[in-house]
Design an enzyme around this catalytic site. Structure first.
Site: not given
Ligand code: 4NP
Length: 157
Positions: A11, A14, A16-18, A126
């Site tokens: 993702c 790294n 939340c989703r992955s 997201d």
């Molecule tokens: P992820 O979520 O890609 O599912 O881990 C996010 C976590 C942090 C950010 C964006 C998406 N960020 O912009 O900091």
């Protein structure tokens, strides 16, 4: 299948989703007896070294999985050689992977929800900037896709 599958979920951050996709796939692979190397990474570098978002940890814990020990890392060129399958949570991250994939990289790239029947082409939204309930949706989606992906490996064994 010739070699042991090695699956990397990707993702943006790294956190939340992955990590949730990794947790769901680890559980499903263990449940149906698939021996695979499993990891997750982000296309971005901002959260490298951090534990998963506390809301991601909480939803995993509700389903009996402890992901507090996971640590975020950014994807590297060598991942395209080390992993047989790299699975992106959305189109933006899939495009980033396609752009950085080395010419001789062996990893097969795919979109996570392409492995869930009826969800082809769809993205895992997201949940980072939303509320806690967004993480329940994320968990439901990554679980569905993890089950479909694990079934695919089981059929190839
Ligand atoms: P992820 O979520 O890609 O599912 O881990 C996010 C976590 C942090 C950010 C964006 C998406 N960020 O912009 O900091």
């Amino acid at each position: 299948m010739a070699a042991k599958p090695a699956v990397l979920f990707v993702c943006l951050g790294n956190i939340c989703r992955s990590p949730l996709a990794e947790a769901a796939f680890r559980r499903e692979a263990a449940r149906i007896g698939i021996d695979a190397e499993i990891d997750s990474a982000g296309t971005g570098h901002w959260h490298a070294g951090e534990a998963p978002d506390r809301r991601a940890q909480a939803v995993a814990r509700r389903y009996g999985i402890d992901i507090a020990g996971y640590r975020a890392r950014q994807i590297r060129q060598e991942d395209f050689h080390r992993f047989s399958h790299i699975v992106a949570v959305d189109h933006q991250n899939l495009a980033a992977l396609n752009a950085m994939k080395p010419r001789d990289g062996k990893a097969e790239l795919s979109l996570l929800l392409d492995h869930a029947a009826g969800y082809k082409g769809q993205e895992i939204a997201d949940p980072y900037y939303g509320g806690d309930d967004g993480f329940d949706v994320t968990w439901a989606e990554v679980t569905l896709a993890a089950e479909g992906l694990a079934r695919r490996f089981a059929e190839q064994m």
